[in-house]
Design an enzyme around this catalytic site. Sequence first.
Site, PDB file in Angstrom:
ATOM      1  CE  LYS A 144      -4.171  -1.715   2.081  1.00  0.00           C
ATOM      2  NZ  LYS A 144      -5.145  -1.831   3.220  1.00  0.00           N
ATOM      3  CE  LYS A 150      -5.774  -8.084  -2.268  1.00  0.00           C
ATOM      4  NZ  LYS A 150      -5.884  -7.856  -0.790  1.00  0.00           N
ATOM      5  CE  LYS A 187     -12.951  -3.183  -0.649  1.00  0.00           C
ATOM      6  NZ  LYS A 187     -13.616  -3.983  -0.022  1.00  0.00           N
TER       7      LYS A 187
HETATM    8  P1  TYM Z   1     -10.567  -6.076   2.976  1.00  0.00           P
HETATM    9  O1  TYM Z   1     -11.771  -5.187   3.332  1.00  0.00           O
HETATM   10  O2  TYM Z   1      -9.496  -5.970   2.063  1.00  0.00           O
HETATM   11  O3  TYM Z   1     -11.250  -7.361   2.545  1.00  0.00           O
HETATM   12  C1  TYM Z   1     -12.259  -8.241   3.001  1.00  0.00           C
HETATM   13  C2  TYM Z   1     -12.165  -9.707   3.119  1.00  0.00           C
HETATM   14  O4  TYM Z   1     -12.182 -10.157   1.843  1.00  0.00           O
HETATM   15  C3  TYM Z   1     -11.044 -10.912   1.520  1.00  0.00           C
HETATM   16  N1  TYM Z   1     -10.701 -10.856   0.414  1.00  0.00           N
HETATM   17  C4  TYM Z   1     -10.245 -12.064  -0.519  1.00  0.00           C
HETATM   18  N2  TYM Z   1     -10.553 -13.207  -0.323  1.00  0.00           N
HETATM   19  C5  TYM Z   1     -10.285 -13.762  -1.395  1.00  0.00           C
HETATM   20  N3  TYM Z   1      -9.912 -13.344  -2.841  1.00  0.00           N
HETATM   21  C6  TYM Z   1      -9.661 -12.153  -2.742  1.00  0.00           C
HETATM   22  N4  TYM Z   1      -9.367 -11.623  -4.014  1.00  0.00           N
HETATM   23  C7  TYM Z   1      -9.850 -11.206  -1.843  1.00  0.00           C
HETATM   24  N5  TYM Z   1      -9.769 -10.003  -1.573  1.00  0.00           N
HETATM   25  C8  TYM Z   1     -10.164  -9.649  -0.425  1.00  0.00           C
HETATM   26  C9  TYM Z   1     -10.122 -10.572   2.674  1.00  0.00           C
HETATM   27  O5  TYM Z   1      -9.230 -11.680   2.975  1.00  0.00           O
HETATM   28  C10 TYM Z   1     -10.957 -10.335   3.742  1.00  0.00           C
HETATM   29  O6  TYM Z   1     -11.299 -11.368   4.615  1.00  0.00           O
HETATM   30  N6  TYM Z   1      -7.945  -5.682   7.041  1.00  0.00           N
HETATM   31  C11 TYM Z   1      -9.209  -6.278   6.564  1.00  0.00           C
HETATM   32  C12 TYM Z   1     -10.262  -5.781   7.561  1.00  0.00           C
HETATM   33  C13 TYM Z   1     -10.297  -6.023   8.997  1.00  0.00           C
HETATM   34  C14 TYM Z   1     -10.451  -7.282   9.365  1.00  0.00           C
HETATM   35  C15 TYM Z   1     -10.490  -6.941  11.049  1.00  0.00           C
HETATM   36  C16 TYM Z   1     -10.836  -8.649   8.956  1.00  0.00           C
HETATM   37  C17 TYM Z   1     -10.198  -5.014   9.790  1.00  0.00           C
HETATM   38  N7  TYM Z   1     -10.282  -5.553  11.083  1.00  0.00           N
HETATM   39  C18 TYM Z   1     -10.632  -7.951  11.729  1.00  0.00           C
HETATM   40  C19 TYM Z   1     -10.883  -9.619  10.081  1.00  0.00           C
HETATM   41  C20 TYM Z   1     -10.622  -9.079  11.410  1.00  0.00           C
HETATM   42  C21 TYM Z   1      -9.353  -5.905   5.033  1.00  0.00           C
HETATM   43  O7  TYM Z   1      -8.783  -4.822   4.502  1.00  0.00           O
HETATM   44  O8  TYM Z   1     -10.050  -6.828   4.417  1.00  0.00           O
END
Ligand code: TYM
Length: 327
Positions: free
Chosen positions: A111, A193, A196
């Site tokens: 990032k 991956k 969005k």
């Molecule tokens: P975020 O918002 O980037 O993504 C949300 C969830 O989607 C999963 N994910 C994917 N899984 C499979 N293939 C993909 N291409 C893909 N892109 C995203 C992510 O692994 C995630 O589970 N840091 C986290 C948000 C967060 C969080 C937490 C998660 C904040 N606090 C506490 C669990 C527990 C994040 O940025 O996810």
Amino acid sequence: KKVIFSGMQATGIITLGNYIGALKNWVSLHEAYDCLFSVVDLHSITIRHDPAQLRKRSRDLLTLYIAAGLDPEKNIIYYQSHVPAHAELAWILNCYTYMGELNRMTQYKEKSEKNEDNINAGLFTYPVLMAADILLYQTDVVPVGNDQRQHLELARDIATRFNNIYGEVFKIPEPYFGEVGARIMSLQEPTKKMSKSDENVNGFISVLDEPDVIMKKVKRAVTDSDREIRYSEDKPGVKNLIDIYSVMTGTDIENVVNHFEGKGYGDLKKEVGESIVEGLRPLQTRFKALSADKAYIDEVIKSNGDRASYLAHKTLRKVKKKVGLPQ
Ligand code: TYM
């Protein structure tokens, strides 16, 4: 009952990757656990954003959680920023996290390369806030996609370190990755991956994309110059489409491969596209209806936020006492 916590950022309408890697698993687990599903809006401001858009996207995301089948009567579905205990615990945990640990986080490195003009302290300590999210609720299981593996490890390390100093304060959480699909790849660059924030909108499918858009994006998906439908690391584009089809239709990989034997890429793409359209249809229909019901969503936001606050404070109170902050 065991506790599940997970969250998503509201940086855009979520993708098929978020749905398959996380949301879909949440729905399959939610009845057997006590679950908290948060819209992690405090995390979303670590990159430059438009305030009005963040507000709208946060609400859409919370609505999507419910549209996907999560139940705000049984689960707790809420905005992270409505529970100040997250930020408070994050501050305390910052003091138990080493710079070296945060420097090793690959998502931070990625990032900060992408946002060179805004490498802020929040971006750096992002994983500590995430650890606070999880540890506040004495979470047993965290269902996430594979890209969160390193963050989960760090949360466990911080919790263990804290417990070693002060006794058993935090439960040590376990990650849960779905069987297939913990990593859905970009349709345009299948070694990256699906994200969005991809500038190329053909790289990802948004869960609210219209059927014709979904079909078009899958049709344009990058495969390879070969013609054989095989599930193999050296065919990342085809493998990704097989993964998606497998999850969306609930068929195991072997049977998917058998199903497509002797067929061509055109057939594969058509059927994959249809499986996504059908798989997302109920969610899209419910999303429309729920979005129109402003009073209901408002009520969920208020009541679920209160329930989360109550639980969060139990842990926060204990932590403050342990570290010697005045009661
Ligand atoms: P975020 O918002 O980037 O993504 C949300 C969830 O989607 C999963 N994910 C994917 N899984 C499979 N293939 C993909 N291409 C893909 N892109 C995203 C992510 O692994 C995630 O589970 N840091 C986290 C948000 C967060 C969080 C937490 C998660 C904040 N606090 C506490 C669990 C527990 C994040 O940025 O996810």
